[in-house]
Design a protein around this motif. Sequence first.
Motif, mmCIF file in Angstrom:
data_model
loop_
_atom_site.group_PDB
_atom_site.id
_atom_site.type_symbol
_atom_site.label_atom_id
_atom_site.label_comp_id
_atom_site.label_asym_id
_atom_site.label_seq_id
_atom_site.Cartn_x
_atom_site.Cartn_y
_atom_site.Cartn_z
ATOM 1 N N HIS A 551 0.900 -1.269 0.003
ATOM 2 C CA HIS A 551 0.015 -0.008 -0.069
ATOM 3 C C HIS A 551 0.830 1.189 -0.010
ATOM 4 O O HIS A 551 0.729 2.273 -0.745
ATOM 5 N N ALA A 552 1.858 1.288 0.835
ATOM 6 C CA ALA A 552 2.872 2.437 0.777
ATOM 7 C C ALA A 552 3.473 2.879 -0.427
ATOM 8 O O ALA A 552 3.609 3.912 -0.829
ATOM 9 N N LEU A 557 4.303 6.205 -5.258
ATOM 10 C CA LEU A 557 4.224 6.250 -6.751
ATOM 11 C C LEU A 557 3.108 7.063 -7.548
ATOM 12 O O LEU A 557 3.074 7.145 -8.675
ATOM 13 N N GLY A 558 2.511 7.475 -6.675
ATOM 14 C CA GLY A 558 1.375 8.412 -7.194
ATOM 15 C C GLY A 558 0.017 7.835 -7.735
ATOM 16 O O GLY A 558 -0.657 8.498 -8.288
ATOM 17 N N ARG A 564 -5.013 2.435 -6.168
ATOM 18 C CA ARG A 564 -4.352 1.617 -5.014
ATOM 19 C C ARG A 564 -5.273 0.796 -4.545
ATOM 20 O O ARG A 564 -4.482 -0.315 -3.667
ATOM 21 N N ASN A 565 -6.443 0.837 -4.279
ATOM 22 C CA ASN A 565 -7.056 -0.090 -3.234
ATOM 23 C C ASN A 565 -8.310 -0.826 -4.053
ATOM 24 O O ASN A 565 -9.230 -1.132 -3.542
ATOM 25 N N LYS A 566 -8.024 -0.746 -5.420
ATOM 26 C CA LYS A 566 -9.315 -1.529 -6.100
ATOM 27 C C LYS A 566 -9.374 -2.911 -5.891
ATOM 28 O O LYS A 566 -10.826 -3.322 -5.789
ATOM 29 N N TYR A 567 -8.245 -3.688 -5.555
ATOM 30 C CA TYR A 567 -8.590 -5.070 -5.237
ATOM 31 C C TYR A 567 -9.373 -5.301 -3.770
ATOM 32 O O TYR A 567 -9.852 -6.278 -3.725
ATOM 33 N N ILE A 617 -9.394 3.773 5.165
ATOM 34 C CA ILE A 617 -8.269 3.728 4.105
ATOM 35 C C ILE A 617 -7.410 5.109 4.237
ATOM 36 O O ILE A 617 -6.314 5.346 4.309
ATOM 37 N N ILE A 618 -8.497 6.164 4.072
ATOM 38 C CA ILE A 618 -7.970 7.656 4.137
ATOM 39 C C ILE A 618 -7.126 8.061 5.102
ATOM 40 O O ILE A 618 -6.041 8.453 5.232
ATOM 41 N N ARG A 619 -7.661 7.376 6.684
ATOM 42 C CA ARG A 619 -7.110 7.609 7.647
ATOM 43 C C ARG A 619 -5.787 6.933 7.802
ATOM 44 O O ARG A 619 -4.674 7.284 8.419
ATOM 45 N N GLN A 620 -5.708 5.513 7.515
ATOM 46 C CA GLN A 620 -4.564 4.706 7.571
ATOM 47 C C GLN A 620 -3.236 5.225 6.711
ATOM 48 O O GLN A 620 -2.100 5.114 7.022
#
Length: 634
Positions: A551-552, A557-558, A564-567, A617-620
Amino acid sequence: MGIRDALERIVNIILIFMIVCLGFVMRCELFHITIYDSIYSKFGRMKIDYNEDQLSELKQDLISLSNEGNWICYPVFEKESELETKLLIYVNSDEAKNYFIKKTALKERKYKSLLNGNLSIIYKNIDELSIDEISSNNSFLILNNSKETKKILSEKYETISQVKSLINENDMIIIVWTLIGIMILIISLITVFRRKKSIILRAVYGENLKEIVIKSFLLDLIIYELIYIVAKLFVFNFISGDYRAILAFCIYQICVILAALCNFLLLKMNIKAVFSNVNDNKNALWFLYFIKLLAFSLVVFSLATNISSIGKNTFKTAQKKQIETIKDDVFITDTSLDFIDYAVWDVLNESDLNIKLCMKINDGKYPYIIVNESAIDLLPDSIKQLISENQNEESDCLVIHSKKKTIFMPEVEGIMSMNELDDLSLEELEYSKKISMLCIGNGQYNRFENVSNPTIIYLKGSVGIPKQMYAANRTVIYGHSKEEIENLLGDSQYKDSLIISKVGDIYDYQMSFIKRLVSFLASLCVLVIILEMVMIIQMLGLEFREYAMEHAVKEMLGLSFFERNKYLFLKMNIGNALAILVAIGIGVATGIFSIITTIILGFILDIIENVIIALFIIRQEKISMVKTLKGGCL
């Protein structure tokens, strides 16, 4: 145990404690909702007819019965306000009181509730009973020696035996406490995965891994048991009343033992994978997703069935007016349990009874309702118009069904034959618009139901009603008042074998129960949604811990938020879609709840879940990227 492990354990304990407290609140609310039926389901009931002048003598006779070891009580519910109810229980001896308390666990105290007000239980001697209280409730409960007590009283008074009430809300307990158990199991699994590195490290430095695992197992088990005890004491310090405590306790024990056993997964950990930050928990994560799928299915199923149940038991204005027209009619039930005593019904022939049939024959996707001409006013206006337009005098019965349904006539003939309506000519009619119809349910007690798009078997006036059909069926309405039926029976020896109940009284009780049920189901919906959301957050925490580096790097990589989170979204939503499809499949196969309702509920829950996932996800991502890139883990 390190500080971090200790803090994590404390947080989990607090979370489980709160969840278990909610479970006890549900049990308390069920206790208050079902208290009436609970009492009347445990003992035989008997009506005693007498006048005001006989009351004093009756009370003395009841007290005399106690001297012979025959115990009787008389419960009276008094509604003082929307939030305060009294249950006065008149007993004919102290032994009767003690026996009643032993069987029902109802002590003399005030039982408090969050949603259904307070219930004060007061025991009194039966000689304090007044005629006003008698008129509000005419059922005595026979606590023991039923046959002997009935025989003694019937020699002097007019008595009528009454059947026990039926009650079963076990499904509510199973749903709520299974969800609680799944939640505890998930928390335990996640805790084990998070602690694996520290446990393996202790083993590397010389501690015995088996001893660590066994101690963790015993500690978790003790903590879970203490949570149950403390939560019970905490909740019942503010509210009181318990329902199906043993069933709930057994479900809880099974789940917490499974949760504690999760510690033994540490024995199979790959030490090299743990220290190289290689993700070796893929199978465990997929197992959690599978459990989450089951939980989501259970949530959708429970909400759909409960909302469908409310829908079947709520009525439109026109239907309420229909019930108003028959409120003084009666239901008559034969108290014979093993066989139908037709000699009882010989006293009342068909012409005297004014039989009104509007009864549902079967549940499921395609319900059938048998209606005779005497009950035509209970049909929807569109169906009455359809019947009036049919002038074919050659047919005895009309089979009226939706255009969307193809009727299999042998099935209809089979239903007719089962009810001894053989050799009748049938004519098929169709209705095009959706209808909602009032009928009497085919359960073990009288209740009104609201049925959508049924197949109606309409018996014309020329069709006689077989004795088998009404004598063996408690869902038949008789178009006479209670007093008129009793006059028809006269001094018949079979009078005690019949239970006569006013339609209006049955409907009023059903509506009072539905009012309490709605408030409970609202709280149940909140509970299952809370459990579902907590489960999601716990699983997301583990997901980000196991795939932290991935995730990081994607964020660095932008890549866009969705890329980033589709899966992750895909895994969650595919599981939800499967759960909804399973629930729809059950609905299609059984017809016990609405398919549209299931889809809407599933869609709403899925949207809520996706919003929570996005916020998490936004917070993490804000707090974890730098830490992950530096240390390789969260």
